[in-house]
Design a protein around this motif. Structure first.
Motif, PDB file in Angstrom:
ATOM      1  N   PHE A 194       0.621  -1.117   0.137  1.00  0.00           N
ATOM      2  CA  PHE A 194       0.001   0.055   0.165  1.00  0.00           C
ATOM      3  C   PHE A 194       1.073   1.313   0.338  1.00  0.00           C
ATOM      4  O   PHE A 194       0.308   1.967  -0.888  1.00  0.00           O
ATOM      5  CB  PHE A 194      -1.315   0.146   1.060  1.00  0.00           C
ATOM      6  N   ILE A 195       2.303   0.756   1.055  1.00  0.00           N
ATOM      7  CA  ILE A 195       2.952   2.110   1.097  1.00  0.00           C
ATOM      8  C   ILE A 195       3.013   2.670  -1.050  1.00  0.00           C
ATOM      9  O   ILE A 195       3.291   4.041  -1.476  1.00  0.00           O
ATOM     10  CB  ILE A 195       4.072   2.592   1.615  1.00  0.00           C
ATOM     11  N   THR A 196       3.496   1.396  -1.830  1.00  0.00           N
ATOM     12  CA  THR A 196       4.520   1.881  -3.071  1.00  0.00           C
ATOM     13  C   THR A 196       3.504   2.111  -3.496  1.00  0.00           C
ATOM     14  O   THR A 196       3.462   2.687  -5.229  1.00  0.00           O
ATOM     15  CB  THR A 196       5.624   0.755  -3.228  1.00  0.00           C
ATOM     16  N   ASN A 197       2.183   1.896  -3.500  1.00  0.00           N
ATOM     17  CA  ASN A 197       1.121   1.252  -4.632  1.00  0.00           C
ATOM     18  C   ASN A 197       0.757   3.136  -4.215  1.00  0.00           C
ATOM     19  O   ASN A 197       0.707   3.805  -5.546  1.00  0.00           O
ATOM     20  CB  ASN A 197       0.045   0.845  -4.448  1.00  0.00           C
ATOM     21  N   ALA A 198       0.934   3.593  -3.392  1.00  0.00           N
ATOM     22  CA  ALA A 198       0.024   4.760  -2.621  1.00  0.00           C
ATOM     23  C   ALA A 198       1.769   6.546  -3.681  1.00  0.00           C
ATOM     24  O   ALA A 198       0.946   7.252  -4.258  1.00  0.00           O
ATOM     25  CB  ALA A 198      -0.167   5.188  -1.542  1.00  0.00           C
ATOM     26  N   MET A 199       3.076   5.398  -3.480  1.00  0.00           N
ATOM     27  CA  MET A 199       3.587   6.463  -3.802  1.00  0.00           C
ATOM     28  C   MET A 199       3.553   6.743  -5.431  1.00  0.00           C
ATOM     29  O   MET A 199       4.397   7.421  -6.127  1.00  0.00           O
ATOM     30  CB  MET A 199       4.911   6.031  -3.451  1.00  0.00           C
ATOM     31  N   GLU A 200       3.352   5.313  -6.481  1.00  0.00           N
ATOM     32  CA  GLU A 200       3.549   5.591  -7.488  1.00  0.00           C
ATOM     33  C   GLU A 200       2.137   5.820  -8.751  1.00  0.00           C
ATOM     34  O   GLU A 200       1.401   6.216  -9.249  1.00  0.00           O
ATOM     35  CB  GLU A 200       3.353   4.041  -8.089  1.00  0.00           C
ATOM     36  N   GLY A 201       0.958   6.201  -7.092  1.00  0.00           N
ATOM     37  CA  GLY A 201      -0.542   7.239  -7.575  1.00  0.00           C
ATOM     38  C   GLY A 201      -1.242   6.143  -8.179  1.00  0.00           C
ATOM     39  O   GLY A 201      -2.189   6.521  -9.047  1.00  0.00           O
ATOM     40  N   LYS A 202      -0.978   4.245  -7.327  1.00  0.00           N
ATOM     41  CA  LYS A 202      -1.759   3.173  -7.808  1.00  0.00           C
ATOM     42  C   LYS A 202      -2.646   3.212  -6.958  1.00  0.00           C
ATOM     43  O   LYS A 202      -2.681   3.039  -6.295  1.00  0.00           O
ATOM     44  CB  LYS A 202      -0.857   2.254  -8.153  1.00  0.00           C
ATOM     45  N   LYS A 203      -3.981   2.107  -7.384  1.00  0.00           N
ATOM     46  CA  LYS A 203      -4.700   1.820  -6.470  1.00  0.00           C
ATOM     47  C   LYS A 203      -4.800   0.934  -5.613  1.00  0.00           C
ATOM     48  O   LYS A 203      -3.520   0.237  -5.612  1.00  0.00           O
ATOM     49  CB  LYS A 203      -6.076   0.694  -7.025  1.00  0.00           C
ATOM     50  N   LEU A 204      -5.203   0.635  -4.229  1.00  0.00           N
ATOM     51  CA  LEU A 204      -4.759  -0.077  -2.630  1.00  0.00           C
ATOM     52  C   LEU A 204      -6.165  -1.339  -2.765  1.00  0.00           C
ATOM     53  O   LEU A 204      -7.503  -0.582  -2.448  1.00  0.00           O
ATOM     54  CB  LEU A 204      -4.343   0.765  -1.546  1.00  0.00           C
ATOM     55  N   PRO A 205      -5.713  -2.385  -2.949  1.00  0.00           N
ATOM     56  CA  PRO A 205      -7.127  -2.918  -3.311  1.00  0.00           C
ATOM     57  C   PRO A 205      -6.874  -3.751  -1.607  1.00  0.00           C
ATOM     58  O   PRO A 205      -6.492  -4.845  -1.717  1.00  0.00           O
ATOM     59  CB  PRO A 205      -5.924  -4.072  -4.272  1.00  0.00           C
ATOM     60  N   LYS A 302       2.744   4.343  15.418  1.00  0.00           N
ATOM     61  CA  LYS A 302       3.338   5.512  13.909  1.00  0.00           C
ATOM     62  C   LYS A 302       4.137   5.755  14.039  1.00  0.00           C
ATOM     63  O   LYS A 302       4.167   6.498  13.387  1.00  0.00           O
ATOM     64  CB  LYS A 302       1.965   6.704  15.675  1.00  0.00           C
ATOM     65  N   VAL A 303       5.309   6.130  15.363  1.00  0.00           N
ATOM     66  CA  VAL A 303       7.182   5.593  14.405  1.00  0.00           C
ATOM     67  C   VAL A 303       6.979   4.667  14.081  1.00  0.00           C
ATOM     68  O   VAL A 303       7.330   5.202  13.060  1.00  0.00           O
ATOM     69  CB  VAL A 303       7.470   5.557  16.372  1.00  0.00           C
ATOM     70  N   GLY A 304       6.902   3.461  14.372  1.00  0.00           N
ATOM     71  CA  GLY A 304       7.098   2.759  12.951  1.00  0.00           C
ATOM     72  C   GLY A 304       6.812   2.552  11.981  1.00  0.00           C
ATOM     73  O   GLY A 304       7.457   2.821  10.733  1.00  0.00           O
ATOM     74  N   LEU A 305       5.556   2.765  11.468  1.00  0.00           N
ATOM     75  CA  LEU A 305       4.970   3.155   9.982  1.00  0.00           C
ATOM     76  C   LEU A 305       5.358   4.268   9.621  1.00  0.00           C
ATOM     77  O   LEU A 305       5.909   3.892   8.486  1.00  0.00           O
ATOM     78  CB  LEU A 305       3.391   3.381  10.543  1.00  0.00           C
ATOM     79  N   GLU A 306       5.897   5.795  11.066  1.00  0.00           N
ATOM     80  CA  GLU A 306       6.564   6.586   9.974  1.00  0.00           C
ATOM     81  C   GLU A 306       7.619   6.366   9.478  1.00  0.00           C
ATOM     82  O   GLU A 306       8.402   6.628   8.148  1.00  0.00           O
ATOM     83  CB  GLU A 306       6.575   7.853  10.861  1.00  0.00           C
ATOM     84  N   GLN A 307       8.691   5.909   9.966  1.00  0.00           N
ATOM     85  CA  GLN A 307       9.791   5.163   9.682  1.00  0.00           C
ATOM     86  C   GLN A 307      10.093   3.889   8.325  1.00  0.00           C
ATOM     87  O   GLN A 307      10.809   4.565   7.336  1.00  0.00           O
ATOM     88  CB  GLN A 307      10.566   4.050  10.924  1.00  0.00           C
ATOM     89  N   THR A 308       8.827   3.389   8.282  1.00  0.00           N
ATOM     90  CA  THR A 308       8.658   2.099   7.820  1.00  0.00           C
ATOM     91  C   THR A 308       8.329   3.503   6.149  1.00  0.00           C
ATOM     92  O   THR A 308       9.002   2.806   5.344  1.00  0.00           O
ATOM     93  CB  THR A 308       7.884   0.957   7.441  1.00  0.00           C
ATOM     94  N   VAL A 309       7.647   4.397   6.656  1.00  0.00           N
ATOM     95  CA  VAL A 309       7.275   5.287   5.168  1.00  0.00           C
ATOM     96  C   VAL A 309       8.734   6.463   4.647  1.00  0.00           C
ATOM     97  O   VAL A 309       9.528   6.061   3.393  1.00  0.00           O
ATOM     98  CB  VAL A 309       6.273   6.394   5.066  1.00  0.00           C
ATOM     99  N   THR A 310       9.540   6.413   5.423  1.00  0.00           N
ATOM    100  CA  THR A 310      10.460   7.267   5.140  1.00  0.00           C
ATOM    101  C   THR A 310      11.445   5.972   4.062  1.00  0.00           C
ATOM    102  O   THR A 310      12.079   6.202   3.491  1.00  0.00           O
ATOM    103  CB  THR A 310      11.203   7.768   6.009  1.00  0.00           C
ATOM    104  N   TRP A 311      11.836   4.556   4.549  1.00  0.00           N
ATOM    105  CA  TRP A 311      12.195   4.065   4.295  1.00  0.00           C
ATOM    106  C   TRP A 311      11.633   3.710   2.957  1.00  0.00           C
ATOM    107  O   TRP A 311      12.577   4.276   1.502  1.00  0.00           O
ATOM    108  CB  TRP A 311      12.205   2.701   5.210  1.00  0.00           C
ATOM    109  N   TYR A 312      10.632   3.802   2.823  1.00  0.00           N
ATOM    110  CA  TYR A 312      10.030   2.957   1.295  1.00  0.00           C
ATOM    111  C   TYR A 312       9.843   4.660   0.555  1.00  0.00           C
ATOM    112  O   TYR A 312      10.710   4.331  -0.839  1.00  0.00           O
ATOM    113  CB  TYR A 312       8.973   2.841   1.390  1.00  0.00           C
TER     114      TYR A 312
END
Ligand code: NAD
Ligand code: DAU
Length: 339
Positions: A194-205, A302-312
């Motif tokens: 979902f992080i990478t699809n959102a970054m690509e502007g693709k749908k999140l199934p 919330k902290v872990g997800l922010e770290q993860t989104v930043t990593w991607y």
């Protein structure tokens, strides 16, 4: 200390190798992986530079190769993570799940016993317990009730490990963890997809009504638990490992959090047909490992997800390379008939 990590080029395995290299700098680590679609040597590139970590490309279900490796390696400790790990793929085809997860585990157990391995940690999953209703949590004595071929193969492997403890006095423990998330997570699983699809502007199934609940644990917290089980755990025991209460969330909430962090619209969410036998809720009671080994989850969701989104965001080439070729065929096949 000579240590073998199987599945070391996968998501949790590679994070564990990084963690052990930092926490136990005097250990010699052999990182083993077959480099299936899910294994990626790039996950280990920074630690493979050091002389303390070496890599071998081998199949854990290859009996001869495993016996040779264990004879030469003289391992004191094994962390066994190699597996086929994706529920949706196990629904499409189960053969490799039985071959690697069940047969591969037995091959490792036999090789480890034959060559006097002192301690074996078998990394399993809360999915072996099946599905929970709206309340309650899995404890270590909850009856096994797997609902997918993946979960059934993991349950079978757990039982082979526990049988080796009983029959042969083998020094092994089984860990059962909830959903992990963090860096190097293959983008077929909910959070990295979902992080990478959102970054690509693709749908999140989003499957079904989006209200299936998972309990999320930051991967480094899992690695910390595994080290404690290896060093202080008891033979023949099962240890549940799970996230904190703030991390038990319906998939919809996780999806909203990802979109909000990326500043993307909720219009990207695409409700799709459900996964067959989709487990409604997982929750782990981890009081045993807290009481006996002093482990608790540390990273707030919330902290872990922010770290993860930043990593991607910072490692776009890592996942762009994966999301091509065979990955696209899998994606098409898995999502084509979901409506
Ligand atoms: P992953 O799919 O990212 O990694 C699995 C690794 O095993 C890959 O690198 C793959 O190449 C390797 N492998 C597959 N077949 C092999 C074979 N025959 N021989 C050698 N290597 C082989 O999986 P993951 O998410 O890192 O999970 C690791 C372990 O942790 C699995 O046993 C899984 O059941 C368990 N687990 C995962 C989670 C989670 O949320 N990801 C939670 C609890 C338990
Ligand atoms: O609980 C531990 C398990 O967690 C591990 O044993 C497995 O290896 C790991 O894959 C994970 O299993 P899940 O099936 O819970 O993870 P997945 O990321 O596939 O799905 C998480 C939730 O999100 C689940 O309710 C299904 C849903 N989902 C998943 C995908 C891939 C969607 O709604 N859409 C999707 O496209």
């Amino acid at each position: 200390m000579k240590v073998l990590v199987t599945g070391a080029a996968g998501f949790i395995g590679s994070n564990l190798v990084h963690f052990l290299a930092q926490e136990r700098p005097d250990w010699q680590i052999t990182a083993l992986d077959l480099l299936t679609y899910a294994g990626n040597l790039k996950n280990l590139s920074s630690v493979l530079d050091s002389k303390r970590v070496s890599f071998v490309k081998l199949d854990i279900a290859d009996d001869k190769a495993m016996r040779r490796l264990f004879e030469e390696g003289k391992f004191d400790l094994v962390f066994h993570l190699a597996a086929e790990s994706h529920v949706d793929r196990s629904i499409m085809s189960s053969f490799e799940f039985v071959r690697t997860n069940v047969l591969g585990t037995q091959v490792l157990l036999d090789a480890a016993r034959a060559h006097g391995v002192g301690r074996f940690v078998h990394i399993s999953t809360d999915e072996v317990y099946g599905s929970l209703g709206p309340t309650g949590a899995f404890v270590e004595t909850t009856p096994l009730d797997p609902t997918s071929p993946y979960a059934a193969s993991k349950a079978a492997s757990d039982l082979m490990v526990l049988a080796a403890c009983k029959t042969h006095n083998f020094n092994a423990s089984v860990t059962r963890c909830t959903n992990n998330y963090g860096p190097f997570h293959f983008p077929e699983k909910l959070i990295p997809l979902f992080i990478t699809n959102a970054m690509e502007g693709k749908k999140l199934p989003l499957y079904g009504d989006g209200m299936n609940v998972r309990s999320w644990l930051y991967v480094t917290d899992h690695c910390d638990a595994l080290l404690r089980v290896a060093e202080k755990g008891t033979a023949g025991e099962v240890y549940n490992i799970g996230g904190s209460e703030d991390a038990e969330l319906p998939n919809r909430e996780v999806t909203f959090a990802i979109l909000d962090m990326l500043g993307k619209s909720r219009d990207l969410i695409q409700p799709v047909g459900d996964r067959p036998a989709h487990d409604r809720r997982y929750a782990i009671d981890h009081s045993k490992i807290t009481r006996d080994l002093g482990w608790t989850p540390r990273t707030p969701f919330k902290v872990g997800l922010e770290q993860t989104v930043t990593w991607y965001l910072e490692n776009r080439s890592w996942w762009e390379e994966i999301k091509s070729g065979a990955y696209l065929s899998y994606y098409e096949k898995n999502y084509a008939n979901r409506g």
